[in-house]
Write a protein that holds these residues in place. Sequence first.
Motif, PDB file in Angstrom:
ATOM      1  N   ASN A  80      -2.878  76.809 -45.562  1.00  0.00           N
ATOM      2  CA  ASN A  80      -4.223  77.050 -46.487  1.00  0.00           C
ATOM      3  C   ASN A  80      -4.725  78.356 -46.711  1.00  0.00           C
ATOM      4  OD1 ASN A  80      -4.386  74.310 -46.512  1.00  0.00           O
ATOM      5  ND2 ASN A  80      -5.591  74.033 -44.678  1.00  0.00           N
TER       6      ASN A  80
ATOM      7  N   MET B  57     -12.237  73.257 -50.442  1.00  0.00           N
ATOM      8  CA  MET B  57     -12.985  72.163 -49.837  1.00  0.00           C
ATOM      9  C   MET B  57     -13.989  73.083 -49.359  1.00  0.00           C
ATOM     10  SD  MET B  57     -11.277  69.901 -46.678  1.00  0.00           S
ATOM     11  CE  MET B  57     -12.403  68.999 -45.559  1.00  0.00           C
TER      12      MET B  57
ATOM     13  N   TYR C  52      -7.864  81.482 -47.014  1.00  0.00           N
ATOM     14  CA  TYR C  52      -9.047  81.544 -46.386  1.00  0.00           C
ATOM     15  C   TYR C  52      -9.735  83.003 -46.953  1.00  0.00           C
ATOM     16  CZ  TYR C  52      -7.850  77.890 -43.182  1.00  0.00           C
ATOM     17  OH  TYR C  52      -7.445  76.459 -42.712  1.00  0.00           O
TER      18      TYR C  52
ATOM     19  N   ASN D  39      -3.591  62.066 -42.522  1.00  0.00           N
ATOM     20  CA  ASN D  39      -2.093  62.210 -42.538  1.00  0.00           C
ATOM     21  C   ASN D  39      -1.720  60.631 -42.662  1.00  0.00           C
ATOM     22  OD1 ASN D  39      -1.492  65.207 -42.024  1.00  0.00           O
ATOM     23  ND2 ASN D  39      -3.090  64.534 -40.369  1.00  0.00           N
TER      24      ASN D  39
ATOM     25  N   ARG E 286     -15.870  74.650 -46.397  1.00  0.00           N
ATOM     26  CA  ARG E 286     -15.329  75.031 -45.016  1.00  0.00           C
ATOM     27  C   ARG E 286     -16.245  74.386 -43.711  1.00  0.00           C
ATOM     28  NH1 ARG E 286     -12.923  80.479 -42.796  1.00  0.00           N
ATOM     29  NH2 ARG E 286     -12.413  79.751 -40.564  1.00  0.00           N
TER      30      ARG E 286
ATOM     31  N   VAL F  61     -12.222  76.549 -48.271  1.00  0.00           N
ATOM     32  CA  VAL F  61     -11.182  76.676 -47.918  1.00  0.00           C
ATOM     33  C   VAL F  61     -10.170  76.214 -49.195  1.00  0.00           C
ATOM     34  CG1 VAL F  61      -9.200  75.766 -46.306  1.00  0.00           C
ATOM     35  CG2 VAL F  61     -11.460  75.866 -45.334  1.00  0.00           C
TER      36      VAL F  61
ATOM     37  N   ASN G 286      -7.490  80.638 -38.132  1.00  0.00           N
ATOM     38  CA  ASN G 286      -7.836  79.905 -39.364  1.00  0.00           C
ATOM     39  C   ASN G 286      -7.401  78.330 -39.026  1.00  0.00           C
ATOM     40  OD1 ASN G 286      -9.852  81.365 -40.949  1.00  0.00           O
ATOM     41  ND2 ASN G 286      -8.159  82.253 -41.694  1.00  0.00           N
ATOM     42  N   GLU G 287      -5.982  78.378 -39.017  1.00  0.00           N
ATOM     43  CA  GLU G 287      -5.258  77.028 -38.888  1.00  0.00           C
ATOM     44  C   GLU G 287      -5.316  76.304 -37.317  1.00  0.00           C
ATOM     45  OE1 GLU G 287      -3.460  75.199 -41.467  1.00  0.00           O
ATOM     46  OE2 GLU G 287      -4.799  76.577 -42.857  1.00  0.00           O
TER      47      GLU G 287
ATOM     48  N   ILE H   9     -11.216  66.435 -41.929  1.00  0.00           N
ATOM     49  CA  ILE H   9     -10.362  67.376 -42.482  1.00  0.00           C
ATOM     50  C   ILE H   9      -9.471  66.835 -43.257  1.00  0.00           C
ATOM     51  CG2 ILE H   9      -8.839  69.323 -41.683  1.00  0.00           C
ATOM     52  CD1 ILE H   9     -11.487  70.014 -40.771  1.00  0.00           C
TER      53      ILE H   9
ATOM     54  N   GLU I 195     -10.422  69.990 -32.976  1.00  0.00           N
ATOM     55  CA  GLU I 195     -10.282  69.103 -34.330  1.00  0.00           C
ATOM     56  C   GLU I 195      -9.811  67.795 -33.503  1.00  0.00           C
ATOM     57  OE1 GLU I 195      -8.086  70.751 -37.099  1.00  0.00           O
ATOM     58  OE2 GLU I 195      -7.610  68.675 -38.194  1.00  0.00           O
TER      59      GLU I 195
ATOM     60  N   GLU J 165       1.751  70.080 -45.894  1.00  0.00           N
ATOM     61  CA  GLU J 165       1.598  69.406 -44.996  1.00  0.00           C
ATOM     62  C   GLU J 165       2.206  70.298 -43.573  1.00  0.00           C
ATOM     63  OE1 GLU J 165      -0.243  66.805 -43.911  1.00  0.00           O
ATOM     64  OE2 GLU J 165      -0.611  66.501 -46.028  1.00  0.00           O
ATOM     65  N   GLY J 166       1.609  70.259 -42.403  1.00  0.00           N
ATOM     66  CA  GLY J 166       2.192  70.804 -41.457  1.00  0.00           C
ATOM     67  C   GLY J 166       1.423  72.150 -40.784  1.00  0.00           C
ATOM     68  N   GLY J 167       0.414  72.418 -41.469  1.00  0.00           N
ATOM     69  CA  GLY J 167      -0.075  73.742 -40.819  1.00  0.00           C
ATOM     70  C   GLY J 167       0.100  74.846 -41.524  1.00  0.00           C
TER      71      GLY J 167
ATOM     72  N   ARG K 252      -6.956  68.639 -30.888  1.00  0.00           N
ATOM     73  CA  ARG K 252      -6.502  69.974 -30.647  1.00  0.00           C
ATOM     74  C   ARG K 252      -7.427  70.949 -30.435  1.00  0.00           C
ATOM     75  NH1 ARG K 252      -3.131  69.369 -35.986  1.00  0.00           N
ATOM     76  NH2 ARG K 252      -5.069  68.270 -36.420  1.00  0.00           N
TER      77      ARG K 252
ATOM     78  N   MET L 285     -13.742  67.344 -37.880  1.00  0.00           N
ATOM     79  CA  MET L 285     -14.363  68.487 -37.051  1.00  0.00           C
ATOM     80  C   MET L 285     -15.926  68.265 -37.245  1.00  0.00           C
ATOM     81  SD  MET L 285     -12.508  72.184 -38.096  1.00  0.00           S
ATOM     82  CE  MET L 285     -11.146  72.590 -37.286  1.00  0.00           C
TER      83      MET L 285
ATOM     84  N   LYS M 228      -3.776  65.939 -50.495  1.00  0.00           N
ATOM     85  CA  LYS M 228      -4.913  66.642 -50.442  1.00  0.00           C
ATOM     86  C   LYS M 228      -5.625  66.382 -51.654  1.00  0.00           C
ATOM     87  CE  LYS M 228      -3.683  69.314 -46.685  1.00  0.00           C
ATOM     88  NZ  LYS M 228      -2.669  68.442 -46.201  1.00  0.00           N
TER      89      LYS M 228
HETATM   90  P1  ADP Z   1      -2.393  70.254 -42.689  1.00  0.00           P
HETATM   91  O1  ADP Z   1      -1.709  69.106 -43.619  1.00  0.00           O
HETATM   92  O2  ADP Z   1      -1.254  71.340 -42.999  1.00  0.00           O
HETATM   93  O3  ADP Z   1      -2.623  70.073 -41.446  1.00  0.00           O
HETATM   94  P2  ADP Z   1      -5.200  70.596 -42.944  1.00  0.00           P
HETATM   95  O4  ADP Z   1      -6.074  69.955 -44.229  1.00  0.00           O
HETATM   96  O5  ADP Z   1      -5.249  69.819 -41.738  1.00  0.00           O
HETATM   97  O6  ADP Z   1      -3.504  70.469 -43.486  1.00  0.00           O
HETATM   98  O7  ADP Z   1      -5.442  71.940 -42.575  1.00  0.00           O
HETATM   99  C1  ADP Z   1      -5.003  72.793 -41.459  1.00  0.00           C
HETATM  100  C2  ADP Z   1      -5.910  73.349 -40.660  1.00  0.00           C
HETATM  101  O8  ADP Z   1      -6.746  74.077 -41.461  1.00  0.00           O
HETATM  102  C3  ADP Z   1      -6.671  72.267 -39.828  1.00  0.00           C
HETATM  103  O9  ADP Z   1      -6.223  71.916 -38.784  1.00  0.00           O
HETATM  104  C4  ADP Z   1      -7.901  73.097 -39.833  1.00  0.00           C
HETATM  105  O10 ADP Z   1      -7.819  73.729 -38.548  1.00  0.00           O
HETATM  106  C5  ADP Z   1      -8.022  74.204 -40.630  1.00  0.00           C
HETATM  107  N1  ADP Z   1      -8.951  73.442 -41.572  1.00  0.00           N
HETATM  108  C6  ADP Z   1      -8.647  72.662 -42.966  1.00  0.00           C
HETATM  109  N2  ADP Z   1      -9.569  72.366 -43.658  1.00  0.00           N
HETATM  110  C7  ADP Z   1     -10.737  72.819 -43.153  1.00  0.00           C
HETATM  111  C8  ADP Z   1     -12.056  73.080 -43.313  1.00  0.00           C
HETATM  112  N3  ADP Z   1     -12.549  72.253 -44.524  1.00  0.00           N
HETATM  113  N4  ADP Z   1     -12.765  73.869 -42.727  1.00  0.00           N
HETATM  114  C9  ADP Z   1     -12.370  74.360 -41.769  1.00  0.00           C
HETATM  115  N5  ADP Z   1     -11.091  74.392 -41.088  1.00  0.00           N
HETATM  116  C10 ADP Z   1     -10.228  73.695 -41.892  1.00  0.00           C
END
Ligand code: ADP
Length: 499
Positions: free
Chosen positions: A397, A424, A399, A171, A426, A386, A482-483, A168, A450, A392-394, A475, A157, A334
């Motif tokens: 996380n 992490m 917040y 994968n 944000r 965060v 948030n996600e 971020i 993203e 994995e997979g959204g 995306r 991002m 992670k």
């Molecule tokens: P996953 O493996 O589940 O996709 P991510 O680390 O990609 O895990 O986190 C999922 C989503 O959360 C990201 O696509 C993003 O939209 C949001 N996100 C993750 N880390 C951050 C961050 N440091 N700051 C802002 N948004 C974040």
Amino acid sequence: ASFLPPAPRRRRRVACAAMSAEAAPGVEPAEAGTVTAALAEMVEEAAVWCAVHGLVVGDRADPRSGTVPGVGLVHAPFSLLPARFPTSFWKQACELAPIFNELVDRVSLDGEFLQAALSRTKQVDEFTARLLDIHEKMMAINKEEDIRLGLHRSDYMLDSETNSLLQIELNTISSSFPGLGSLVSELHRTLLKQYGKVLGLDSKRIPRNWAATQFAEALGKAWAEYNNDSAVVLMVVQPEERNMYDQYWLVNHLKESYGVTTIRKTLAQVEAEGEVLADGTLVIDGQTVAVVYYRAGYAPTDYPSEAEWRARLLMEQSSAVKCPSISYHLVGTKKIQQELAKPNVLERFLDNKEDIAKLRKSFAGLWSLDNEEIVKTAIEKPDLFVLKPQREGGGNNIYGHDLRDTLIKLQKKQGESLAAYILMQRIFPKASLTPLVRSGDCFEDLTISELGIYGAYLRNKEKVVLNNQCGYLMRTKVSSSNEGGVAAGFAVLDSVLLT
Ligand code: ADP
Ligand code: MG
Ligand code: MG
């Protein structure tokens, strides 16, 4: 995973003021009325384009859409216009892809490092512990993977606070949307060829996206390295998959360009039908497998019983090329991302100082929760962080208020429960108004984007066959969410308009 949007908080019909105001500099956009009319036309044309070009997913409304191909299709959710992205950051992200590929490979070879870095996580995270068990078993028998295939996607991002491109995550398993992502770039190019003049947007500023063919090429070349003409590619899939057409695009390219057959099996089917011969050959249902390509197996829900874990171990023990191997999979956690961001860790794996500097520049703040000071700061200012588990997979996380509550709860618990997570920094991308299309309807909302850059890596012993950046995935999600998962229903597919 749902393809339907969560109940929208604020739906507005496409308004045109923002559109014309955002037109490219130096290009005189048409009048507001003309733009509105063009956008309305584009929605329908785009939906038709999706249907006739296979930019589709299974529709949640049809219960068979996740299991029966060709039934209950709906266009994938998409942004009507490509997202603006500065050329310099775009180049920076593309340049990082082969370096990250190489890093993954190097780290994967250091089994001791992976085990040590994840040892505390292992005590409190059952899923990671199971993966580590398999990895440990492979270390115990000195299992070597001569042919190594990585199909990665590094996500970024743009942080508006620091004006920098920040990663971020990386994968290394089941990197999704190489198929549909390439199509969205084509969709946007087609739309702007026709409407770009009215909108003041140039279709040539959308970079070409060959993610699907390049991923297929990597799979095809891995298959060729395995060197058995009658062998197949095994795609390991979830029993229900509404994103199957993204996968079928790769199946199709593999067949057409390389004459390679792909079979699709769930982990349960692999356990029921698979065996490893004395020489290490993986045979499923009578067919020799050259390459195992995982589009499942990254989440605890993929292993509802011991049968699925037995299948994972079976494949790992075989001589088939695994995409990813258990080591590559673990490198993508992670926790390892956070360990690699510590001072002097990259230096253990890479020699080139410039490469190291480039990677480091893209790292956001990452902390382990044994750092008491940062936990305290995060409890005080949760919106700047965060909290991430090893998932994995959204949608996993944590917040804001939840982050604060979770940290306080974890602190009170005995033992290592904090070690299941990382913290992490944000990242705050700039939001902009974007028309989004779902189920044929277009609505405008405030969004952030993203950028994912795909990378393919293939080597056979000392020979690096491939180390490429290959296409991208943008995306875009409503900024209040948030996600960002498209499959999880939070985001839409998008492409890039270079500025
Ligand atoms: P996953 O493996 O589940 O996709 P991510 O680390 O990609 O895990 O986190 C999922 C989503 O959360 C990201 O696509 C993003 O939209 C949001 N996100 C993750 N880390 C951050 C961050 N440091 N700051 C802002 N948004 C974040
Ligand atoms: Mg991920
Ligand atoms: Mg992600």
